[in-house]
Design an enzyme around this catalytic site. Structure first.
Site, PDB file in Angstrom:
ATOM      1  N   HIS A   1       0.851  -1.260  -0.068  1.00 66.75           N
ATOM      2  CA  HIS A   1      -0.109   0.036  -0.171  1.00 66.75           C
ATOM      3  C   HIS A   1       0.775   1.063  -0.059  1.00 66.75           C
ATOM      4  O   HIS A   1       0.579   2.173  -0.815  1.00 66.75           O
ATOM      5  CB  HIS A   1      -0.896   0.069   1.150  1.00 66.75           C
ATOM      6  N   GLU A   2       1.787   1.469   1.064  1.00 68.32           N
ATOM      7  CA  GLU A   2       2.451   2.375   1.162  1.00 68.32           C
ATOM      8  C   GLU A   2       3.537   2.712  -0.038  1.00 68.32           C
ATOM      9  O   GLU A   2       3.987   3.641  -0.603  1.00 68.32           O
ATOM     10  CB  GLU A   2       3.506   2.680   2.361  1.00 68.32           C
TER      11      GLU A   2
ATOM     12  N   HIS B   1       1.518   4.424  -2.804  1.00 64.73           N
ATOM     13  CA  HIS B   1       1.815   5.921  -2.554  1.00 64.73           C
ATOM     14  C   HIS B   1       3.055   6.482  -3.263  1.00 64.73           C
ATOM     15  O   HIS B   1       3.171   7.494  -3.990  1.00 64.73           O
ATOM     16  CB  HIS B   1       1.591   6.283  -1.212  1.00 64.73           C
TER      17      HIS B   1
ATOM     18  N   HIS C   1       3.481   6.601  -7.050  1.00 61.59           N
ATOM     19  CA  HIS C   1       2.657   7.473  -7.556  1.00 61.59           C
ATOM     20  C   HIS C   1       3.510   9.030  -7.397  1.00 61.59           C
ATOM     21  O   HIS C   1       3.422   9.613  -8.509  1.00 61.59           O
ATOM     22  CB  HIS C   1       1.322   7.770  -6.828  1.00 61.59           C
TER      23      HIS C   1
END
Length: 648
Positions: A439-440, A443, A446
């Site tokens: 998940h991190e 980020h 991105h």
């Protein structure tokens, strides 16, 4: 190519921030004298000097989060109000605002990225109170300074409360717990210490055999920082006043002004529609759990029993034991294997580099695409007492091209709180830890893969808050893909790849009690939106929470539970009237994820398309436009239900 991150000299960082604010004020006044004003002679250098200030403040806030000390608390508490005052004054500067309007009207050479920067700045200046009478500007500034002080205090109270509690147990109280958890908890004198640090707390709530000790730990966790009850009351009052000054009916409407969703009613409709589909299934899941516990002599399960009996039921239903997976999920092996996965999925390579870091366990990597170094990533994954709990990505520098044509490459930090390695035992992760890491990293990618030339809309900058979770949730879904797991799940002692039977069990168990998990998130999101439609006092907040639980929850926590006092996402983070963003973005991520899965996961053409339409574009275009550029149409709720194992 990349600057070193210096974790010492906090007083020097404070001086640098203060000096930069003063020099920026003078530079802005100088830039305003340019005639005629253009994007090139005003907004380009304006972005540069404010990105430099952001970089400096990020260094301080990062150290405050990962290496917390009395010195960092003192300095950070001094600096935050000054930064808030600076940005509030800037956002109310009529001359700067008029310069934006002039450039928007007269500069005919603007690119799409530059138009987005201008549109965002004009919108944000309006939301900062530009155009208000001076007394209202002063009032708004005072409110925002006070708000920054309160959010910092809220967060510090949670950290202090988390660190102040410990429960020392005997051998009898830990009998039957997994060896990995016992190793992490064992003290020098042969006792076992459990704390409110998340890995430790979850370990005992999941496996702890002594129900009374679980209840004690649960109560300590769910009543942390009671002083925050009055702080959140004042925060909500400030937010209502702020919204009123800016001509919004409530803070929820103000919050949505910078998001993809249009109105609180639209958001609540989306959440309640999902709740209507998930709650009946969640009730069945809870009945199954209650029946299971009753068969084992527990007539009525309480909140402190949920994780314990859920783990046992999961083990019996699927022969699933989370602890069996940990030897295959050693932190370093998982990290390296995850990088191999990302290379296969997106064509990215990771090269470890040696550079100064703030703790010996921190690792640093350069990201390479087509033999070109594109960005830098720091990984700080192990729990420490001086580190804020949870997991997050912190962007330090964005990708951009400045007014002199110089390119700055992006840098980001990924922070976790996984079990710490010891001299005798490596850091072994749970499957959920791997999901968190993915998940991190979503980020981070991105931000780090951005090719945008304008700093204010590069990477995660300028991305609508209810879409910023899209890439992170997209990536986390792959943590359960068999083709992905075999890339990195290797036994830390033997090197053996995780058995296929283990993978089958984990995949089958993935959506175990998923509906209960969905309604829990919906409880948070609906509660968040409702309290920001007004400014309830401490008692009113509790009443709203109880009403939301009546509406969507399937199990009621005990009356002493005050989870809101540690709900840092909305009271000390950026999710106020925006917690729904997790589910909103999950809708996008589910559709994108299944477009990969349905093509066999690894499809370089599709991956390049995703990278170029979403990851590389950052905040340079409306998130829904970018999603449609990738997907070809609007997202469909069926994909979200499929992801959670909920029938439409």
């Amino acid at each position: 190519m990349f600057p070193e991150f210096k974790s010492d000299n906090l007083s020097e960082k404070e001086k640098s921030i203060e000096a930069k604010m003063e020099s920026n004020k003078k530079e802005v006044e100088s830039l305003l004298k340019n005639s005629p004003l253009s994007f090139a002679n005003f907004l380009k250098p304006y972005q540069t000097i404010h990105t430099e200030l952001s970089d400096l403040s990020t260094e301080l806030s990062h150290i405050h989060s990962v290496k917390n000390s009395e010195e960092s608390q003192t300095i950070y508490t001094r600096v935050i109000p000054k930064l808030t005052e600076y940005y509030t004054d800037l956002g109310q500067n009529e001359s700067v605002y008029n310069a934006f309007l002039e450039i928007q009207k007269s500069d005919k050479t603007l690119t799409k990225e530059q138009k987005k920067v201008l549109d965002n700045e004009i919108r944000d200046f309006r939301l900062s109170g530009v155009g208000l009478a001076q007394d209202k500007k002063d009032k708004l500034k005072d409110l925002r300074i006070r708000h920054s002080e309160l959010t910092n205090q809220f967060s510090q109270n949670v950290l202090n409360a988390t660190n102040s509690f410990e429960m020392i147990l005997s051998e009898e109280d830990v009998k039957g717990m997994p060896e990995g958890e016992l190793v992490a908890a064992r003290t020098e004198d042969g006792k076992y210490k459990f704390t409110l640090q998340f890995p430790s707390y979850i370990a005992y709530m999941t496996y702890g055999p002594n129900r009374e000790k679980r209840k004690e730990l649960y109560k300590a966790y769910s009543t942390r920082a009671p002083e925050n009850g009055k702080i959140l009351e004042e925060i909500l009052k400030i937010k209502k006043e702020e919204a009123s000054l800016l001509d919004f009916k409530n803070y929820a409407e103000l919050s949505l002004a910078t998001k993809v969703a249009d109105t609180p009613e639209q958001v609540l409709g989306f959440l309640r529609n999902l709740a209507a589909k998930a709650k009946p299934i969640a009730e069945k899941e809870l009945k199954t759990l209650r029946d299971f516990a009753k068969e084992r002599g527990q007539e009525e399960i309480e909140s402190a029993d949920l994780m314990f009996y859920s783990e046992q039921l999961k083990k019996e239903t699927f022969d699933y034991e989370e602890e069996k997976y940990r030897p295959y999920l050693e932190k370093e092996s998982v990290t390296k294997g995850t990088f191999r996965f990302l290379e296969s999925l997106l064509g990215i390579q990771f090269q470890e580099v040696k550079t100064p870091v703030w703790h010996p366990s921190v690792l640093c990597y350069d990201l390479v695409i087509d033999k070109e170094v594109r960005s830098r990533l720091y990984l700080d994954l192990e729990a420490r007492k001086d580190k804020k709990g949870g997991a997050w990505m912190h962007n330090w520098k964005p990708h951009f091209i400045d007014e002199k044509g110089k390119e700055t490459l992006p840098i980001a930090f990924v922070i976790g709180n996984f079990p710490a390695a010891t001299k005798d035992h490596p850091s072994l992760l749970k499957p959920n830890d791997v999901v968190t890491l993915f998940h991190e990293l979503g980020h981070a990618l991105h931000h780090l893969l951005s090719r945008v030339g304008e700093a204010f809309v590069s990477g995660v900058n300028g991305v609508e808050w209810d879409a910023v979770e899209f890439p992170s949730q997209f990536l986390e879904n792959f943590a359960y893909e068999p083709k992905v797991l075999t890339l990195f799940a290797k036994h830390y002692q033997t090197g053996e790849t995780i058995p296929q039977s283990f993978i089958d069990v984990m995949v089958n168990a993935k959506n175990f009690q998923s509906a209960m998990g969905v309604v829990r998130q919906l409880e948070f999101a609906i509660f968040d939106m409702l309290i920001h439609l007004d400014s309830p006092n401490e008692e009113g907040v509790q009443k709203i929470l109880e009403q939301v639980r009546d509406e969507v929850s399937v199990i009621k926590p005990p009356s002493f539970n005050r989870f809101q006092n540690s709900f840092s996402h909305i009271f000390a983070g950026g999710y106020a009237a925006g917690y729904y963003s997790y589910k909103w973005a999950e809708l996008l991520s589910a559709n994108a994820y299944f477009s990969f899965v349905d093509k066999g996961v690894f499809d370089l053409k599709l991956a390049e398309h995703f990278r170029k339409t979403v990851l590389e574009k950052g905040g340079s275009e409306n998130a829904m436009v970018l999603f449609r550029d990738f997907y070809g149409k609007d997202p469909e709720i069926e994909a979200l239900l499929r992801l959670n194992g909920i029938a439409a």
